[in-house]
Design a protein around this motif. Structure first.
Motif, mmCIF file in Angstrom:
data_model
loop_
_atom_site.group_PDB
_atom_site.id
_atom_site.type_symbol
_atom_site.label_atom_id
_atom_site.label_comp_id
_atom_site.label_asym_id
_atom_site.label_seq_id
_atom_site.Cartn_x
_atom_site.Cartn_y
_atom_site.Cartn_z
ATOM 1 N N ILE A 255 0.836 -1.204 0.000
ATOM 2 C CA ILE A 255 0.000 0.000 0.000
ATOM 3 C C ILE A 255 0.870 1.253 0.000
ATOM 4 C CG2 ILE A 255 -1.655 1.319 1.374
ATOM 5 C CD1 ILE A 255 -2.775 -1.377 2.328
ATOM 6 N N LEU A 256 1.883 1.274 0.856
ATOM 7 C CA LEU A 256 2.775 2.441 0.908
ATOM 8 C C LEU A 256 3.503 2.647 -0.411
ATOM 9 C CD1 LEU A 256 4.280 2.080 4.505
ATOM 10 C CD2 LEU A 256 2.470 3.626 3.737
ATOM 11 N N SER A 257 3.932 1.566 -1.047
ATOM 12 C CA SER A 257 4.657 1.686 -2.313
ATOM 13 C C SER A 257 3.756 2.237 -3.413
ATOM 14 C CB SER A 257 5.215 0.319 -2.719
ATOM 15 O OG SER A 257 6.115 -0.174 -1.740
ATOM 16 N N VAL A 258 2.519 1.735 -3.498
ATOM 17 C CA VAL A 258 1.612 2.205 -4.544
ATOM 18 C C VAL A 258 1.206 3.658 -4.306
ATOM 19 C CG1 VAL A 258 -0.655 1.848 -5.584
ATOM 20 C CG2 VAL A 258 0.767 -0.119 -5.037
ATOM 21 N N LEU A 259 0.917 4.005 -3.053
ATOM 22 C CA LEU A 259 0.556 5.392 -2.755
ATOM 23 C C LEU A 259 1.697 6.341 -3.106
ATOM 24 C CD1 LEU A 259 -1.375 5.168 0.643
ATOM 25 C CD2 LEU A 259 -2.293 5.823 -1.583
ATOM 26 N N THR A 260 2.921 5.968 -2.742
ATOM 27 C CA THR A 260 4.068 6.819 -3.069
ATOM 28 C C THR A 260 4.253 6.924 -4.571
ATOM 29 O OG1 THR A 260 5.121 6.084 -1.015
ATOM 30 C CG2 THR A 260 6.509 7.211 -2.614
ATOM 31 N N GLY A 261 4.022 5.827 -5.274
ATOM 32 C CA GLY A 261 4.145 5.865 -6.721
ATOM 33 C C GLY A 261 3.094 6.728 -7.374
ATOM 34 N N LEU A 262 1.875 6.723 -6.838
ATOM 35 C CA LEU A 262 0.822 7.561 -7.411
ATOM 36 C C LEU A 262 1.086 9.041 -7.173
ATOM 37 C CD1 LEU A 262 -2.385 5.520 -6.456
ATOM 38 C CD2 LEU A 262 -1.261 5.657 -8.684
ATOM 39 N N VAL A 263 1.749 9.365 -6.069
ATOM 40 C CA VAL A 263 1.994 10.770 -5.740
ATOM 41 C C VAL A 263 3.279 11.277 -6.394
ATOM 42 C CG1 VAL A 263 2.419 12.400 -3.861
ATOM 43 C CG2 VAL A 263 0.701 10.590 -3.588
ATOM 44 N N PHE A 264 4.346 10.483 -6.326
ATOM 45 C CA PHE A 264 5.671 10.945 -6.781
ATOM 46 C C PHE A 264 6.159 10.254 -8.046
ATOM 47 C CE2 PHE A 264 5.580 11.557 -2.147
ATOM 48 C CZ PHE A 264 5.816 12.914 -2.082
ATOM 49 N N GLY A 265 5.361 9.418 -8.641
ATOM 50 C CA GLY A 265 5.782 8.765 -9.869
ATOM 51 C C GLY A 265 6.579 7.504 -9.620
ATOM 52 N N SER A 266 7.173 7.005 -10.688
ATOM 53 C CA SER A 266 7.899 5.733 -10.615
ATOM 54 C C SER A 266 9.135 5.832 -9.716
ATOM 55 C CB SER A 266 8.316 5.298 -12.017
ATOM 56 O OG SER A 266 9.134 6.290 -12.634
ATOM 57 N N ASP A 267 9.804 6.984 -9.686
ATOM 58 C CA ASP A 267 10.979 7.123 -8.818
ATOM 59 C C ASP A 267 10.591 6.973 -7.349
ATOM 60 O OD1 ASP A 267 12.536 7.552 -11.044
ATOM 61 O OD2 ASP A 267 12.391 9.743 -10.915
ATOM 62 N N GLY A 268 9.518 7.632 -6.946
ATOM 63 C CA GLY A 268 9.055 7.480 -5.576
ATOM 64 C C GLY A 268 8.611 6.061 -5.277
ATOM 65 N N TYR A 269 8.030 5.395 -6.286
ATOM 66 C CA TYR A 269 7.602 4.001 -6.086
ATOM 67 C C TYR A 269 8.786 3.107 -5.780
ATOM 68 C CZ TYR A 269 6.467 -0.752 -7.524
ATOM 69 O OH TYR A 269 6.348 -2.122 -7.584
ATOM 70 N N TYR A 270 9.865 3.224 -6.520
ATOM 71 C CA TYR A 270 11.016 2.349 -6.307
ATOM 72 C C TYR A 270 11.721 2.659 -4.986
ATOM 73 C CZ TYR A 270 10.553 0.447 -10.987
ATOM 74 O OH TYR A 270 10.078 -0.205 -12.099
ATOM 75 N N VAL A 271 11.720 3.915 -4.584
ATOM 76 C CA VAL A 271 12.300 4.252 -3.279
ATOM 77 C C VAL A 271 11.473 3.633 -2.161
ATOM 78 C CG1 VAL A 271 12.816 6.144 -1.688
ATOM 79 C CG2 VAL A 271 13.413 6.360 -4.111
ATOM 80 N N ALA A 272 10.147 3.784 -2.236
ATOM 81 C CA ALA A 272 9.280 3.193 -1.214
ATOM 82 C C ALA A 272 9.350 1.676 -1.249
ATOM 83 C CB ALA A 272 7.846 3.666 -1.425
ATOM 84 N N LEU A 273 9.461 1.096 -2.442
ATOM 85 C CA LEU A 273 9.570 -0.358 -2.554
ATOM 86 C C LEU A 273 10.829 -0.867 -1.880
ATOM 87 C CD1 LEU A 273 8.568 -3.041 -3.814
ATOM 88 C CD2 LEU A 273 9.917 -2.447 -5.851
ATOM 89 N N ALA A 274 11.946 -0.171 -2.088
ATOM 90 C CA ALA A 274 13.199 -0.593 -1.460
ATOM 91 C C ALA A 274 13.115 -0.490 0.068
ATOM 92 C CB ALA A 274 14.364 0.257 -1.990
ATOM 93 N N TRP A 275 12.509 0.596 0.570
ATOM 94 C CA TRP A 275 12.423 0.779 2.022
ATOM 95 C C TRP A 275 11.505 -0.253 2.665
ATOM 96 C CZ3 TRP A 275 14.849 3.578 5.688
ATOM 97 C CH2 TRP A 275 14.249 3.620 6.956
ATOM 98 N N THR A 276 10.294 -0.398 2.122
ATOM 99 C CA THR A 276 9.344 -1.323 2.726
ATOM 100 C C THR A 276 9.803 -2.769 2.592
ATOM 101 O OG1 THR A 276 8.069 -1.327 0.653
ATOM 102 C CG2 THR A 276 7.395 0.216 2.374
ATOM 103 N N SER A 277 10.460 -3.103 1.510
ATOM 104 C CA SER A 277 10.947 -4.470 1.337
ATOM 105 C C SER A 277 12.035 -4.809 2.341
ATOM 106 C CB SER A 277 11.466 -4.669 -0.092
ATOM 107 O OG SER A 277 10.442 -4.472 -1.045
ATOM 108 N N SER A 278 12.990 -3.888 2.526
ATOM 109 C CA SER A 278 14.055 -4.143 3.493
ATOM 110 C C SER A 278 13.500 -4.204 4.914
ATOM 111 C CB SER A 278 15.134 -3.061 3.389
ATOM 112 O OG SER A 278 14.583 -1.768 3.646
ATOM 113 N N ALA A 279 12.546 -3.327 5.223
ATOM 114 C CA ALA A 279 11.946 -3.351 6.562
ATOM 115 C C ALA A 279 11.183 -4.651 6.791
ATOM 116 C CB ALA A 279 11.017 -2.146 6.730
ATOM 117 N N LEU A 280 10.453 -5.118 5.790
ATOM 118 C CA LEU A 280 9.708 -6.364 5.945
ATOM 119 C C LEU A 280 10.646 -7.559 6.063
ATOM 120 C CD1 LEU A 280 6.925 -7.712 6.017
ATOM 121 C CD2 LEU A 280 7.050 -7.900 3.520
#
Length: 293
Positions: A216-241
């Motif tokens: 959810i966090l990755s998709v929301l970030t991607g919708l707001v900040f585009g693909s760059d924000g999506y990949y940043v959020a994906l990297a953070w949430t994946s490492s945290a999980l």
């Protein structure tokens, strides 16, 4: 002449009595209905007659009573079979949460690096419910996160003019299939690694469902900040999980029973834990990359 007159009078009376009445052109059928203008029956008169006849019929009452008993018996059978395969008491344990627990657990899923104690707390050999133990797994957050993911996927597809019920259903069913496959793989791995622990299918569903928070966090970030924000959020949430899964499962999989055991089995159990954690980013990416353009 008087006799003739009397005879004529008698004959006329006889002929009047003998003349038959003319038959009516139509049968009078208005006797069974209430009088209405134009000779029509009262509205609902036949329906009321049928209902009253049905309610007053002993066979109908017996049939209704028999049908009710069958429905009640079927309900008891369903509850009995449900209790055979799913323990309702165990299921209630995983939904014993409150607002404070949900807020803290969401923070732990997003930033787990400062958390110190990862062991599940017990009281008289019984694990504490999630609302009393932050380390206890729950099914409330995974369930709500899954529903939110499906709604968010519909919104993302609508923004991109690609929404359709079929596509949204495909997203939901794909996410469920991946979760089932992941849980089955973990159960097989635990069996092959001969892990003796308190991990049940509900525990594995909980740990597998926590990924939806990161999705959810990755998709929301991607919708707001585009693909760059999506990949940043994906990297953070994946490492945290991944960190969260390793620390949470390590105590259960690599518990006291594995200490002093064969070294190959300990390595297999360690590989199982790391594999389960490393698999999370792949699923998160596969289920979210098509929602951000």
């Amino acid at each position: 002449m008087a006799y003739h007159s009397g005879y004529g009078a008698h004959g006329s009376k006889h002929r009047a009595r003998a003349a038959p009445d003319s038959p009516p052109l139509f049968d009078d059928t208005s006797g069974g209905y209430s009088s209405q203008p134009g000779g029509y029956p009262a509205p609902g008169a036949d329906v009321a007659f049928n209902v009253n006849h049905l309610l007053g019929d002993p066979m109908a009452n017996v049939a209704m009573a028999y049908g009710s008993s069958i429905a009640s018996h079927g309900k008891d059978i369903v509850h009995k079979e449900l209790h055979r395969f799913v323990s309702v008491n165990k299921l209630k344990y995983f939904f014993a949460v409150d607002t404070a627990y949900v807020a803290k657990k969401l923070g732990l899923l997003v930033f787990p690096y400062t958390h110190q104690n990862w062991e599940v707390q017990y009281s008289r050999d019984v694990p504490l419910p999630p609302r009393q133990d932050l380390n206890a797994p729950d099914l409330y957050i995974p369930t709500m996160a899954f529903i939110t993911y499906v709604l968010l996927a519909g919104m993302a597809l609508g923004i991109q003019k690609r929404f359709s019920p079929e596509v949204l259903g495909l997203c939901a069913s794909t996410a469920l299939v991946w979760m089932v496959m992941e849980v089955l793989a973990l159960l097989l791995g635990l069996y092959l690694a001969t892990v003796r622990s308190d991990l049940s299918t509900f525990h594995l569903l909980a740990y597998s469902g926590y990924k939806y928070v990161g999705m959810i966090l990755s998709v929301l970030t991607g919708l707001v900040f585009g693909s760059d924000g999506y990949y940043v959020a994906l990297a953070w949430t994946s490492s945290a999980l991944m960190y969260f899964i390793v620390r949470s499962l390590r105590t259960a999989v690599l518990g006291p029973d594995s200490v002093g055991g064969p070294a190959p089995r300990q390595r297999l159990q360690l590989y199982l834990t790391l594999g389960a954690a490393a698999f999370q980013p792949l699923i998160i990416y596969w289920l979210t990359f098509h929602l951000v353009r």
